[in-house]
Scaffold this motif. Structure first.
Motif, PDB file in Angstrom:
ATOM      1  N   LYS A   1      13.108  -4.937   1.377  1.00 53.63           N
ATOM      2  CA  LYS A   1      12.241  -4.079   2.191  1.00 53.63           C
ATOM      3  C   LYS A   1      10.856  -3.941   1.559  1.00 53.63           C
ATOM      4  O   LYS A   1      10.245  -2.874   1.564  1.00 53.63           O
ATOM      5  CB  LYS A   1      12.878  -2.700   2.409  1.00 53.63           C
ATOM      6  CG  LYS A   1      14.081  -2.741   3.326  1.00 53.63           C
ATOM      7  CD  LYS A   1      14.531  -1.352   3.742  1.00 53.63           C
ATOM      8  CE  LYS A   1      15.673  -1.429   4.753  1.00 53.63           C
ATOM      9  NZ  LYS A   1      16.116  -0.102   5.193  1.00 53.63           N
ATOM     10  N   ASN A   2      10.370  -5.063   1.041  1.00 56.60           N
ATOM     11  CA  ASN A   2       9.044  -5.113   0.430  1.00 56.60           C
ATOM     12  C   ASN A   2       8.062  -5.633   1.474  1.00 56.60           C
ATOM     13  O   ASN A   2       7.912  -6.838   1.664  1.00 56.60           O
ATOM     14  CB  ASN A   2       9.070  -6.038  -0.790  1.00 56.60           C
ATOM     15  CG  ASN A   2       7.747  -6.045  -1.533  1.00 56.60           C
ATOM     16  OD1 ASN A   2       6.704  -5.685  -0.993  1.00 56.60           O
ATOM     17  ND2 ASN A   2       7.793  -6.455  -2.779  1.00 56.60           N
ATOM     18  N   VAL A   3       7.396  -4.720   2.176  1.00 49.70           N
ATOM     19  CA  VAL A   3       6.550  -5.103   3.296  1.00 49.70           C
ATOM     20  C   VAL A   3       5.357  -5.930   2.864  1.00 49.70           C
ATOM     21  O   VAL A   3       4.896  -6.823   3.587  1.00 49.70           O
ATOM     22  CB  VAL A   3       6.095  -3.868   4.089  1.00 49.70           C
ATOM     23  CG1 VAL A   3       5.126  -3.023   3.309  1.00 49.70           C
ATOM     24  CG2 VAL A   3       5.478  -4.270   5.419  1.00 49.70           C
ATOM     25  N   VAL A   4       4.835  -5.681   1.666  1.00 49.04           N
ATOM     26  CA  VAL A   4       3.676  -6.425   1.188  1.00 49.04           C
ATOM     27  C   VAL A   4       4.023  -7.895   0.992  1.00 49.04           C
ATOM     28  O   VAL A   4       3.338  -8.793   1.498  1.00 49.04           O
ATOM     29  CB  VAL A   4       3.132  -5.821  -0.123  1.00 49.04           C
ATOM     30  CG1 VAL A   4       2.013  -6.684  -0.692  1.00 49.04           C
ATOM     31  CG2 VAL A   4       2.636  -4.402   0.113  1.00 49.04           C
ATOM     32  N   ALA A   5       5.104  -8.150   0.260  1.00 52.29           N
ATOM     33  CA  ALA A   5       5.524  -9.529   0.033  1.00 52.29           C
ATOM     34  C   ALA A   5       5.959 -10.198   1.336  1.00 52.29           C
ATOM     35  O   ALA A   5       5.696 -11.391   1.552  1.00 52.29           O
ATOM     36  CB  ALA A   5       6.663  -9.564  -0.986  1.00 52.29           C
ATOM     37  N   PHE A   6       6.612  -9.442   2.210  1.00 50.86           N
ATOM     38  CA  PHE A   6       7.055  -9.983   3.501  1.00 50.86           C
ATOM     39  C   PHE A   6       5.867 -10.469   4.316  1.00 50.86           C
ATOM     40  O   PHE A   6       5.851 -11.602   4.816  1.00 50.86           O
ATOM     41  CB  PHE A   6       7.823  -8.908   4.273  1.00 50.86           C
ATOM     42  CG  PHE A   6       8.393  -9.384   5.589  1.00 50.86           C
ATOM     43  CD1 PHE A   6       9.730  -9.730   5.690  1.00 50.86           C
ATOM     44  CD2 PHE A   6       7.597  -9.483   6.726  1.00 50.86           C
ATOM     45  CE1 PHE A   6      10.272 -10.171   6.896  1.00 50.86           C
ATOM     46  CE2 PHE A   6       8.117  -9.927   7.925  1.00 50.86           C
ATOM     47  CZ  PHE A   6       9.464 -10.273   8.015  1.00 50.86           C
ATOM     48  N   VAL A   7       4.873  -9.615   4.458  1.00 48.05           N
ATOM     49  CA  VAL A   7       3.720  -9.954   5.286  1.00 48.05           C
ATOM     50  C   VAL A   7       2.951 -11.131   4.707  1.00 48.05           C
ATOM     51  O   VAL A   7       2.522 -12.023   5.440  1.00 48.05           O
ATOM     52  CB  VAL A   7       2.796  -8.732   5.453  1.00 48.05           C
ATOM     53  CG1 VAL A   7       1.477  -9.129   6.087  1.00 48.05           C
ATOM     54  CG2 VAL A   7       3.479  -7.680   6.305  1.00 48.05           C
ATOM     55  N   GLU A   8       2.781 -11.155   3.394  1.00 43.15           N
ATOM     56  CA  GLU A   8       2.027 -12.249   2.767  1.00 43.15           C
ATOM     57  C   GLU A   8       2.720 -13.585   2.987  1.00 43.15           C
ATOM     58  O   GLU A   8       2.094 -14.567   3.384  1.00 43.15           O
ATOM     59  CB  GLU A   8       1.853 -11.973   1.272  1.00 43.15           C
ATOM     60  CG  GLU A   8       1.017 -13.009   0.543  1.00 43.15           C
ATOM     61  CD  GLU A   8      -0.434 -13.047   1.001  1.00 43.15           C
ATOM     62  OE1 GLU A   8      -1.116 -14.017   0.643  1.00 43.15           O
ATOM     63  OE2 GLU A   8      -0.870 -12.121   1.714  1.00 43.15           O
ATOM     64  N   ALA A   9       4.015 -13.643   2.726  1.00 37.88           N
ATOM     65  CA  ALA A   9       4.749 -14.898   2.908  1.00 37.88           C
ATOM     66  C   ALA A   9       4.841 -15.272   4.387  1.00 37.88           C
ATOM     67  O   ALA A   9       4.721 -16.444   4.748  1.00 37.88           O
ATOM     68  CB  ALA A   9       6.149 -14.775   2.303  1.00 37.88           C
ATOM     69  N   ASP A  10       5.043 -14.270   5.244  1.00 42.31           N
ATOM     70  CA  ASP A  10       5.141 -14.518   6.684  1.00 42.31           C
ATOM     71  C   ASP A  10       3.836 -15.091   7.229  1.00 42.31           C
ATOM     72  O   ASP A  10       3.838 -16.056   8.003  1.00 42.31           O
ATOM     73  CB  ASP A  10       5.480 -13.208   7.405  1.00 42.31           C
ATOM     74  CG  ASP A  10       5.525 -13.353   8.918  1.00 42.31           C
ATOM     75  OD1 ASP A  10       6.510 -13.926   9.419  1.00 42.31           O
ATOM     76  OD2 ASP A  10       4.574 -12.902   9.583  1.00 42.31           O
ATOM     77  N   ARG A  11       2.716 -14.514   6.809  1.00 44.20           N
ATOM     78  CA  ARG A  11       1.423 -15.013   7.278  1.00 44.20           C
ATOM     79  C   ARG A  11       1.161 -16.425   6.768  1.00 44.20           C
ATOM     80  O   ARG A  11       0.723 -17.294   7.530  1.00 44.20           O
ATOM     81  CB  ARG A  11       0.290 -14.077   6.838  1.00 44.20           C
ATOM     82  CG  ARG A  11      -1.082 -14.577   7.309  1.00 44.20           C
ATOM     83  CD  ARG A  11      -2.173 -13.567   7.131  1.00 44.20           C
ATOM     84  NE  ARG A  11      -2.397 -13.202   5.754  1.00 44.20           N
ATOM     85  CZ  ARG A  11      -3.430 -12.448   5.359  1.00 44.20           C
ATOM     86  NH1 ARG A  11      -4.284 -12.000   6.255  1.00 44.20           N
ATOM     87  NH2 ARG A  11      -3.587 -12.135   4.098  1.00 44.20           N
TER      88      ARG A  11
END
Length: 245
Positions: free
Chosen positions: A140-150
């Motif tokens: 549930k690490n939104v920062v890492a999620f968004v960076e990798a997703d983008r």
């Protein structure tokens, strides 16, 4: 060449080297965007560039420039003599952006299915990003999620060699990213399910199955079409960059 953002440097580099890699304006912009995504900067609230600059440990100028960039992207608006307000995303606007993203992103990803060899040349890179997204979802690490997703989505689209396309898609994603994560994070297991879909999408592209790519991408965007939900409990944005003494 893969798509990257200033935060990629920020997340992976020692703090003493960060200022040598990206300028203060880009650092401030990256941090502010992720604070918007995490909810640390709330819709409807007004923020002072000077106050945020003091918190980040930098001068007013780069933070003000970053906030003006967010104004140009439709994420903030200026409030005379007070600062910058985070623009709330109305349901109608969200649904309009969802329709635009379907019209642009879905066929663009499907087009990559006819470029299997080029995508396959970067397979290891995108498989690692897909794995990073799943890991961030479990944590549930939104920062890492968004960076990798983008980096996964924009990186794939960059293989089409259409800078205008990637710029438009990134702007649309920025405007809806916080909402999409709110929906997924508030439903048990949905964030992980969405994360796991990235590997399925990559496999579909590599198999040349345009129909399956279209189906997966349409489902991937579907949280944006739903009704609004309450804020989830996700991790906050990264620590602010600090100016070297």
């Amino acid at each position: 060449m893969y798509y990257t953002s200033p935060l990629a440097f920020y997340l992976g580099a020692p703090m003493e080297n960060v200022l040598q890699q990206v300028n203060l304006r880009d650092q401030a912009l990256a941090v502010l965007k992720y604070r918007l995504i995490s909810g640390d900067l709330a819709p409807g609230e007004i923020y002072s560039a000077a106050a945020l600059a003091s918190e980040l440990g930098v001068s007013n100028s780069p933070v003000r420039e970053a906030m003006l960039t967010l104004v140009n992207e439709g994420l903030m608006e200026t409030v005379k003599n007070r600062g910058f307000r985070v623009v709330p995303l109305r349901d109608e606007e969200r649904r309009n952006i969802y329709e635009l993203r379907k019209l642009i992103e879905v066929p663009s990803m499907a087009k990559l299915a006819s470029m299997k060899d080029e995508v396959n040349a970067h397979r290891e890179h995108f498989e690692q990003l897909a794995a990073d997204i799943v890991k961030a979802a479990h944590e549930k690490n939104v920062v890492a999620f968004v960076e990798a997703d983008r980096n996964f989505h924009i990186g794939l689209l960059s293989l089409l060699k259409n800078e205008q396309l990637t710029s438009i898609v990134e702007n649309l994603r920025n405007q809806t990213r916080r909402y999409g994560l709110k929906v997924l994070s508030s439903q048990e297991g949905e964030l992980v399910k969405s994360a796991e879909g990235h590997k399925l999408l990559l496999d579909a592209i590599l198999s040349g199955d345009k129909k399956l790519v279209t189906k997966i991408m349409t489902e991937h965007l579907s949280p944006l079409a739903g009704d609004d939900l309450t804020e989830p409990g996700v991790t906050v944005a990264p620590e602010a960059p600090r100016k070297r003494a």
